[in-house]
Design a protein around this motif. Sequence first.
Motif, PDB file in Angstrom:
ATOM      1  N   PHE A 102       0.813  -1.212   0.000  1.00 17.88           N
ATOM      2  CA  PHE A 102       0.000   0.000   0.000  1.00 17.88           C
ATOM      3  C   PHE A 102       0.852   1.271   0.000  1.00 17.88           C
ATOM      4  CE2 PHE A 102      -3.216  -2.966   1.690  1.00 17.88           C
ATOM      5  CZ  PHE A 102      -4.264  -2.656   0.856  1.00 17.88           C
ATOM      6  N   ASN A 103       2.109   1.172   0.433  1.00 20.02           N
ATOM      7  CA  ASN A 103       2.982   2.346   0.450  1.00 20.02           C
ATOM      8  C   ASN A 103       3.327   2.835  -0.951  1.00 20.02           C
ATOM      9  OD1 ASN A 103       3.135   2.490   3.282  1.00 20.02           O
ATOM     10  ND2 ASN A 103       4.702   0.913   3.318  1.00 20.02           N
ATOM     11  N   LYS A 150       0.156   7.028  -3.056  1.00 21.85           N
ATOM     12  CA  LYS A 150       0.214   8.239  -2.241  1.00 21.85           C
ATOM     13  C   LYS A 150      -0.964   9.146  -2.586  1.00 21.85           C
ATOM     14  CE  LYS A 150       4.353   7.069  -0.708  1.00 21.85           C
ATOM     15  NZ  LYS A 150       4.572   6.610   0.668  1.00 21.85           N
ATOM     16  N   ARG A 168     -10.396   0.393   7.770  1.00 24.33           N
ATOM     17  CA  ARG A 168      -9.269   1.132   8.329  1.00 24.33           C
ATOM     18  C   ARG A 168      -8.198   0.155   8.794  1.00 24.33           C
ATOM     19  NH1 ARG A 168      -9.431   6.073  12.802  1.00 24.33           N
ATOM     20  NH2 ARG A 168      -7.230   6.644  12.583  1.00 24.33           N
ATOM     21  N   SER A 169      -6.972   0.405   8.399  1.00 24.32           N
ATOM     22  CA  SER A 169      -5.861  -0.460   8.777  1.00 24.32           C
ATOM     23  C   SER A 169      -5.579  -0.328  10.269  1.00 24.32           C
ATOM     24  CB  SER A 169      -4.599  -0.089   7.985  1.00 24.32           C
ATOM     25  OG  SER A 169      -3.463  -0.718   8.530  1.00 24.32           O
ATOM     26  N   SER A 198      -1.585   0.969  10.440  1.00 24.83           N
ATOM     27  CA  SER A 198      -1.188   2.303   9.986  1.00 24.83           C
ATOM     28  C   SER A 198      -2.238   3.377  10.243  1.00 24.83           C
ATOM     29  CB  SER A 198      -0.874   2.273   8.487  1.00 24.83           C
ATOM     30  OG  SER A 198      -2.062   2.070   7.735  1.00 24.83           O
ATOM     31  N   GLU A 209      -4.512   4.078   8.199  1.00 18.24           N
ATOM     32  CA  GLU A 209      -4.970   4.541   6.895  1.00 18.24           C
ATOM     33  C   GLU A 209      -6.274   3.834   6.510  1.00 18.24           C
ATOM     34  OE1 GLU A 209      -1.329   5.569   4.085  1.00 18.24           O
ATOM     35  OE2 GLU A 209      -1.128   3.577   4.955  1.00 18.24           O
ATOM     36  N   TYR A 210      -7.015   4.489   5.650  1.00 16.26           N
ATOM     37  CA  TYR A 210      -8.257   3.909   5.150  1.00 16.26           C
ATOM     38  C   TYR A 210      -7.962   3.249   3.804  1.00 16.26           C
ATOM     39  CZ  TYR A 210     -10.493   6.493   8.879  1.00 16.26           C
ATOM     40  OH  TYR A 210     -10.860   6.972  10.123  1.00 16.26           O
ATOM     41  N   LEU A 211      -8.241   1.964   3.729  1.00 16.95           N
ATOM     42  CA  LEU A 211      -7.870   1.170   2.568  1.00 16.95           C
ATOM     43  C   LEU A 211      -9.110   0.670   1.856  1.00 16.95           C
ATOM     44  CD1 LEU A 211      -4.972  -0.886   4.204  1.00 16.95           C
ATOM     45  CD2 LEU A 211      -4.856   1.338   3.057  1.00 16.95           C
ATOM     46  N   LYS A 240      -6.039   3.034  -1.650  1.00 17.23           N
ATOM     47  CA  LYS A 240      -6.289   3.919  -0.516  1.00 17.23           C
ATOM     48  C   LYS A 240      -7.453   4.843  -0.834  1.00 17.23           C
ATOM     49  CE  LYS A 240      -1.506   4.004   1.138  1.00 17.23           C
ATOM     50  NZ  LYS A 240      -0.320   4.830   1.408  1.00 17.23           N
ATOM     51  N   THR A 259      -9.221   8.507   0.806  1.00 18.72           N
ATOM     52  CA  THR A 259      -9.117   9.578   1.786  1.00 18.72           C
ATOM     53  C   THR A 259     -10.151  10.645   1.463  1.00 18.72           C
ATOM     54  OG1 THR A 259      -7.575  10.998   2.992  1.00 18.72           O
ATOM     55  CG2 THR A 259      -7.398  11.008   0.599  1.00 18.72           C
TER      56      THR A 259
END
Length: 209
Positions: A29-30, A33, A81-82, A85, A87-89, A103, A105
Amino acid sequence: MSKLSRIVQVLGYDNYIDFINSHHEAFNFNDLKIGIPKATVNTRLLDELIGVWYSYNRNLPENPEKNNEERIWRSSVEIYRSESSGEYLIERSGGDNHKYYGKITAYADYVFIIINSNTFIRQRHFISRLKDINEKLKQPNYKVDEMHFISTCISFNQEPIALFEIFQKVAHTKNFIADSVSFPIESSELPANVVAYLKDTAGNRINYR
């Protein structure tokens, strides 16, 4: 499919499905961006979006000679949501047993999505606006159960296009189908409001041509 299987056999896999399954856990997932440094992430809205959805669009048919074929493509979507991290996936089904991972957002009343397929050369971008959403979320019983997006992708016949796409949240998950399905536009499986909106392709879809 047979051509793809021959290609991956050269790489040491039994067939194309074996190739897909062997790469399910390899997505990072990184690699994706989404960031607007001067804006605050709307976590209240993102929390509201967590769950399973169906997305609907009208893509170009695989056979260019059938451009007038009346069909709607429904895909399954999961937003979560992870735990690691924060983050919302998002995961989304695709054709031929592959998936998109990415991702999601939100800033103010805008929702942004970026997803990759790790089995095809395909990336999709989505943008939606939920007007006055922060005020609406203050209402006790208000729920976000539908979103309208403009998305970009490569079509079935390998052309870059933009699509009008509708996400509808699935309230009853018992019969949820985690796959992508192509329906005739007159199918009773399709919500009437989705058909009404997507039927006007001239008004609701932008072809890159």
